[in-house]
Scaffold this active site. Structure first.
Site, PDB file in Angstrom:
ATOM      1  N   SER A  20       0.817  -1.214   0.000  1.00 44.37           N
ATOM      2  CA  SER A  20       0.000   0.000   0.000  1.00 44.37           C
ATOM      3  C   SER A  20       0.852   1.265   0.000  1.00 44.37           C
ATOM      4  O   SER A  20       1.853   1.355   0.708  1.00 44.37           O
ATOM      5  CB  SER A  20      -0.894   0.007   1.242  1.00 44.37           C
ATOM      6  OG  SER A  20      -1.616   1.206   1.299  1.00 44.37           O
ATOM      7  N   ALA A  69       7.030  10.935   4.424  1.00 46.91           N
ATOM      8  CA  ALA A  69       6.081  11.507   5.380  1.00 46.91           C
ATOM      9  C   ALA A  69       4.920  12.095   4.581  1.00 46.91           C
ATOM     10  O   ALA A  69       4.537  13.246   4.751  1.00 46.91           O
ATOM     11  CB  ALA A  69       6.754  12.576   6.237  1.00 46.91           C
ATOM     12  N   ASN A 125      -4.737  -0.125   8.130  1.00 44.75           N
ATOM     13  CA  ASN A 125      -3.466   0.508   8.505  1.00 44.75           C
ATOM     14  C   ASN A 125      -3.564   1.066   9.922  1.00 44.75           C
ATOM     15  O   ASN A 125      -4.109   2.146  10.133  1.00 44.75           O
ATOM     16  CB  ASN A 125      -3.134   1.631   7.511  1.00 44.75           C
ATOM     17  CG  ASN A 125      -1.842   2.341   7.867  1.00 44.75           C
ATOM     18  OD1 ASN A 125      -1.140   1.950   8.807  1.00 44.75           O
ATOM     19  ND2 ASN A 125      -1.509   3.392   7.140  1.00 44.75           N
ATOM     20  N   CYS A 128      -1.704   4.568  11.808  1.00 44.01           N
ATOM     21  CA  CYS A 128      -2.231   5.945  11.847  1.00 44.01           C
ATOM     22  C   CYS A 128      -2.237   6.440  13.294  1.00 44.01           C
ATOM     23  O   CYS A 128      -2.530   5.677  14.209  1.00 44.01           O
ATOM     24  CB  CYS A 128      -3.664   5.993  11.331  1.00 44.01           C
ATOM     25  SG  CYS A 128      -3.902   5.339   9.689  1.00 44.01           S
ATOM     26  N   THR A 191       6.335   0.741   7.803  1.00 39.89           N
ATOM     27  CA  THR A 191       7.644   1.417   7.832  1.00 39.89           C
ATOM     28  C   THR A 191       8.169   1.624   9.250  1.00 39.89           C
ATOM     29  O   THR A 191       7.413   1.688  10.214  1.00 39.89           O
ATOM     30  CB  THR A 191       7.561   2.784   7.137  1.00 39.89           C
ATOM     31  OG1 THR A 191       6.498   3.544   7.739  1.00 39.89           O
ATOM     32  CG2 THR A 191       7.302   2.644   5.649  1.00 39.89           C
ATOM     33  N   GLY A 215      12.497   0.165   2.148  1.00 40.78           N
ATOM     34  CA  GLY A 215      13.612  -0.154   1.263  1.00 40.78           C
ATOM     35  C   GLY A 215      14.466  -1.283   1.812  1.00 40.78           C
ATOM     36  O   GLY A 215      14.246  -1.782   2.919  1.00 40.78           O
ATOM     37  N   GLY A 241       8.655  -5.510   3.448  1.00 44.29           N
ATOM     38  CA  GLY A 241       9.708  -4.717   4.068  1.00 44.29           C
ATOM     39  C   GLY A 241      11.024  -4.949   3.362  1.00 44.29           C
ATOM     40  O   GLY A 241      11.759  -5.875   3.685  1.00 44.29           O
ATOM     41  N   GLY A 263       7.073  -3.011  -2.116  1.00 45.12           N
ATOM     42  CA  GLY A 263       6.785  -1.600  -1.899  1.00 45.12           C
ATOM     43  C   GLY A 263       7.747  -0.655  -2.580  1.00 45.12           C
ATOM     44  O   GLY A 263       7.610  -0.331  -3.758  1.00 45.12           O
TER      45      GLY A 263
END
Length: 300
Positions: A20, A69, A125, A128, A191, A215, A241, A263
């Site tokens: 996502s 961000a 998610n 948040c 993340t 990454g 991940g 991702g």
């Protein structure tokens, strides 16, 4: 050779999906990637109302990955149901909608709206910030995670995947809380919180100061957390991940993931997902593996 996997009663033609926030709803990528090849497309986060996201700059490259961000900028559920769902319906792939919110009520509103829509699963998610709990993320407190999961499970028509935050002390405890509350699957990791400073300007590189790191650099952490979660729960796990290659994807499967999500690598190579699918097939041929499910949790 069978590459199909089943998660919460939904069968994917292969275990590779998008992560996502890195693939939109596939529109931007459809010139490069045949979406029919993917096990599933996981959409960008969708909220009950449009979210403007964070001020810029909100992306920064770092060693071994990137910080973002973005702040879950999205046009909201109304636009999503009119524009994105009909687009995805053209393709022979499963559709997983990522849901975000600032309160439990926000999440429930989106989940209920999606009940009548032709989507296969919901990914929630929980990274948040929870406005009612002093902005700590829903997924950073086991009781809070249990509460939101159980409320969503009661309202959801589709299977519910809880996307776990790695910014916790004990990922196994979080996975168990999600399972106990009725989650059909968990996905991890989201993340890792990071920061970058411009030493020449003596300023934060991101307007938000911190951002989510993704990454290749986070992959060893992700593999470890997926393994720990797989030891703790019986529900399926979607691992993600830092997956950049088929070898990375197989590592997650061996650690206990039933499927994987790609991702940040989509930004580097728009064709990454399809190359990873083909690479898994090559790996299976090389080692005489007839069914991809033989790999799940097979590490010794």
């Amino acid at each position: 050779m069978n590459t199909k996997v089943t998660i919460a009663g939904i069968t994917l033609k292969n275990p590779v999906m998008t992560a996502s926030g890195t693939f939109g709803s596939g529109m931007e990528y459809s010139d490069f990637v045949d979406l029919n090849r993917l096990g599933a497309v996981v959409t960008k986060g969708v909220a009950n109302v449009p979210w403007p996201g964070n001020p810029t700059p909100r992306i920064a490259e770092v060693y071994g990955g990137m910080l973002n961000a973005i702040g879950l900028q999205n046009p909201g559920i109304d636009v999503f149901t009119k524009r994105d769902i009909p687009f995805l319906q053209q393709y022979d792939t499963k559709v997983i909608v990522n849901v975000c919110g600032r309160s439990v009520e926000d999440y429930l509103e989106v989940v209920e709206r999606l009940g009548d829509e032709p989507v296969d699963m919901l990914e929630i998610n929980v990274s948040c910030p929870n406005v009612k709990e002093g902005a700590i993320a829903f997924g950073q407190d086991a009781d809070c995670l249990y509460d939101i999961t159980s409320q969503i499970r009661k309202k959801a028509v589709q299977p519910v995947i809880m996307k776990l935050s790695p910014n916790v002390t004990d990922i196994a405890e979080m996975a168990k809380a999600a399972e106990a509350a009725g989650a059909d699957a968990v996905s991890l990791i989201n993340t890792i919180t990071g920061m970058k400073i411009d030493i020449h300007r003596k300023k934060f590189v991101l307007a938000n100061k911190t951002g989510g790191m993704s990454g290749p650099a986070i992959k060893p952490v992700a593999v470890r957390m997926v393994y720990q979660a797989a030891q703790a729960v019986k529900i399926p796990i979607i691992g993600m991940g830092g997956i950049a290659s088929a070898e990375d994807a197989v590592e997650f499967l061996l650690a206990g993931a039933s499927a994987v999500a790609v991702g940040a690598m989509n930004f580097v190579n728009p064709c990454a997902t399809v190359e990873i699918i083909e690479g898994i097939e090559s790996y299976m041929k090389q080692y005489g593996i007839e069914d991809v499910r033989e790999l799940i949790g097979a590490v010794q």
